[in-house]
Design an enzyme around this catalytic site. Structure first.
Site, PDB file in Angstrom:
ATOM      1  N   THR A  21      -6.340   0.102  22.352  1.00 36.67           N
ATOM      2  CA  THR A  21      -7.390  -0.727  22.895  1.00 36.67           C
ATOM      3  C   THR A  21      -7.135  -1.237  24.202  1.00 36.67           C
ATOM      4  O   THR A  21      -7.966  -1.131  25.126  1.00 36.67           O
ATOM      5  CB  THR A  21      -7.538  -1.882  21.920  1.00 36.67           C
ATOM      6  OG1 THR A  21      -8.120  -1.310  20.696  1.00 36.67           O
ATOM      7  CG2 THR A  21      -8.542  -2.933  22.512  1.00 36.67           C
TER       8      THR A  21
ATOM      9  N   LYS B 119       0.179   9.770  11.073  1.00 38.97           N
ATOM     10  CA  LYS B 119       0.502   8.404  10.972  1.00 38.97           C
ATOM     11  C   LYS B 119      -0.227   7.902   9.842  1.00 38.97           C
ATOM     12  O   LYS B 119      -1.743   8.168   9.753  1.00 38.97           O
ATOM     13  CB  LYS B 119      -0.099   7.660  12.206  1.00 38.97           C
ATOM     14  CG  LYS B 119      -0.066   6.422  12.437  1.00 38.97           C
ATOM     15  CD  LYS B 119      -0.749   5.790  13.721  1.00 38.97           C
ATOM     16  CE  LYS B 119      -0.844   4.134  13.313  1.00 38.97           C
ATOM     17  NZ  LYS B 119      -1.817   3.379  14.069  1.00 38.97           N
TER      18      LYS B 119
END
Lengths: 262, 262, 262, 262
Positions: C211, C101
């Site tokens: 998160t 990524k």
């Protein structure tokens, strides 16, 4: 840069009293443009160079723009930096002045700008003395590159051109306003005066409106509505809005009234 | 009712030039109120009866409201229809005139109005010749009941009083605007000029703003901002906004330019 | 590309049963990660290379990731294409596999990606045989460039990393979904399962969540919630949602009942 | 009431494992209903009494509802409290059980409920031993009245019935969730699984969905999607969502990587 952001808007050395820029496309007739400029109190008008036909009085848009109004030729139709540069130079040669709005669009459906080509064109034209106002997809890093390239402002879009969909890129525009120290002009997609006011309350320095005015049933009144909304939003920004609460807060005394006073 | 909705707003036989109503609570000082009335061009101001202290020049809010401004005493503090009725009668007896804004609130946290008690008070007071402007939770069936009870307007809330949270009840207010044929005044929660403009664009007949003006850093300028935004929103409603598209639509010619012209 | 969009998600030749990618940062303890992978049924996990410490069993994140899970090393910390390329190569050399990524971030406040550098890194790494998943600011033209550069997917952001602000770039992501024919993975900002479901209903091919799961009071249950929401959103996309009306439409017969039947 | 809100939902003494209620109207064929009940795992289904035709096997909706599923007859078609009461009694006499969803609608365009009539019907029927689930316009004071009248739940609407417009009354529903201590079931308007999940994340105890499932291209799969979304939203509520930030927060270490580690 605070001095630029407050009070008057200054672009390319010119002080502007109005923070509403307008476009010249899509009006039912060009002859309505002077009345819209008057009702909106706008001082800047953008036009595609194709509309500047020096040989024809009827078809030349310049004949419908009062003296003193700042011309902002745009590079509509350009699909690369090179084409945008060519159009800008041509506009200046034709007497349209030093300002240019860079539009480089290669996407035929959503008409979204190509930031990378726009940055290239900005760099070349700023060096040639143009006052460059680039139309852009709202991306912080590209806004920084445009500043470095010599842009006079950045013009992030609210939503696709002509869609009247409003400011759907609020999150990104707020970040650009927070981080970029040249004037921010929200361009494209603004469909209602309330949306123009909202852009100004966020801290944008100006907005550009075309379709919403030009395609209203009464463009002259709609121009006035936008002019007032932009000023209202700017005043609110300067007068500092209050905080937003999660609960209520009484405006008036709520208790004791009947017992105490009657 | 179209004739009421267009052009001028007429309530209780009085023609109003401004569609912004303001409140008198929460200002840093009462002495600023005349300047806010002037800057906002508002012609209607609401006040809690507690603030009308006839024995004291300093504390009596009436001393700060210029002649010609329409007083709109409210029944703030009332927890039942009976208490609201009692306050309304007292206000009239004290010389505050025939207009009354019904507020019946029994919820101490969100200060939401009690529609059922409000309808009862409206019915009694309308029969006694009051011009009744009821503050309400935005419910269509209760709005119809208020019309039947003789209300001069309905005043649905945007969000809790004093919260500056904006128009969070848009869906219900739009339905009320669509179905109810007396003036609709959006009251409570409006925190920014853009939100006031939005209410007017939707077709509301007026808005009432208090906290957002009174608690701004500069209430006089903020009053002016709201006055302009309300007018802008109304003009846009009258000039008829254009349609919203799902895709883009060019403002300027996008193709052929370079080939044709250069 | 319809066959890719429907049924199974295939990236880099690997068929994925789950359309939820997760991150490995911010968990109260690395030891909870296996339980989150199990509860969420995620098959892809991203990690910063810094967390891959081959010399330490306790600190090496790889020891907490079950076999069969696709590793997705990211280039977090890279500020240029060159740094991202260097990290990607290092990750492969350390045995983390071919997937990477790309994250190139030079903005310290909002941590927004730099598309231009990301495109450069993608081009180099795709040629070297990496399966490249670039994190990007949601811009259509740059998404097209990433496709041309050989990206396996594009990963437009919903809102700033770690903010839990949701999908604030809906307008731009919808356009990317409409126009780009490689898998679209919405990454960053998704704070609630409902937002993940919404991304899938729009037609996104997958979402990445870190998160919101890692900082929940109970990350294992939250992982399960996101796993279910992503599947629910995908099923809804496949089962085709109904149209949205401006008015009501009865579910049940509304008239005649009492007269007819009683 | 925390024990009711957590873990299992208990209404009228019955413990429900699923928090998704479904409707029986608008399906392309009644014969699909058993499959939707199975795929959605819903345990409560509402039906208009008109559909309960005891003399006809084909037309009687009861023949399509599996044993063990809680019937929730509704008073659709009632325009007054009296009519609703009459329908409820008839339903019980016909063997449909003690549960009843009160719908009193006099507004033919938006099909909005009449809270005042609904409260009256609730009071009468609760005293007669019915388990009363009243459909209502989202008003806090009326929700309190429904609690006092003996309602088993309150069912505030998200947007007009059958509109698929989603939860447009979020502000008012949140307040009801905050202040009312009987189960809150969001009913009407939910058009997507993401919206059902959102209602549950807010703290609603259940949702009722009809049109969005019944009019999907594949109602069985859409039923499953809603079942999962409701469970996902509930799990997220129990696992406690994290905070929303105004800026970014890194998931991974952003600095020092290259210098420190390589």
């Amino acid at each position: 840069m605070c001095s630029i952001k407050k009070d008057k808007l200054i672009i390319g050395g010119r002080t502007l009293n109005s923070r509403l820029f307008i476009g010249s496309g899509k009006f039912p007739s060009k002859s309505i443009i002077p009345s819209v400029i008057e009702s909106s109190e706008s001082e800047v008008i953008t036009m595609a160079l194709r509309r500047v036909d020096l040989d024809s009085k009827e078809h030349n848009i310049l004949n419908f723009i009062p003296k003193g109004i700042q011309l902002l030729p745009n590079t509509s139709g350009a699909r690369t930096a090179e084409e945008a540069i060519r159009i800008a130079r041509l506009a200046r040669a034709m007497g349209c002045g030093d300002w240019v709005k860079i539009e480089v669009v290669r996407d035929n459906k959503y008409l979204l700008p190509d930031n990378m080509e726009t940055i290239k064109a900005t760099e070349v034209l700023a060096k040639e003395g143009f006052v460059v106002l680039p139309y852009m997809s709202p991306d912080l890093m590209d806004a920084k590159r445009l500043v470095d390239a010599g842009a006079a402002t950045v013009m992030p879009l609210g939503s696709p051109i002509g869609s009247n969909r409003g400011i759907r890129t609020e999150e990104m525009i707020k970040i650009i306003i927070d981080e970029i120290n040249i004037p921010i002009i929200v361009d494209a997609g603004i469909g209602k005066p309330s949306e123009a006011a909202f852009a100004m309350e966020m801290g944008a320095d100006a907005v550009l409106v075309n379709t919403a005015i030009a395609t209203a049933q009464d463009p002259v009144i709609m121009g006035r509505a936008f002019g007032m909304a932009v000023e209202a939003g700017r005043l609110a920004y300067e007068a500092k809005l209050g905080r937003v609460l999660n609960r209520a807060e009484a405006s008036s005394p709520l208790t004791g009234f009947l017992g105490d006073k009657i």
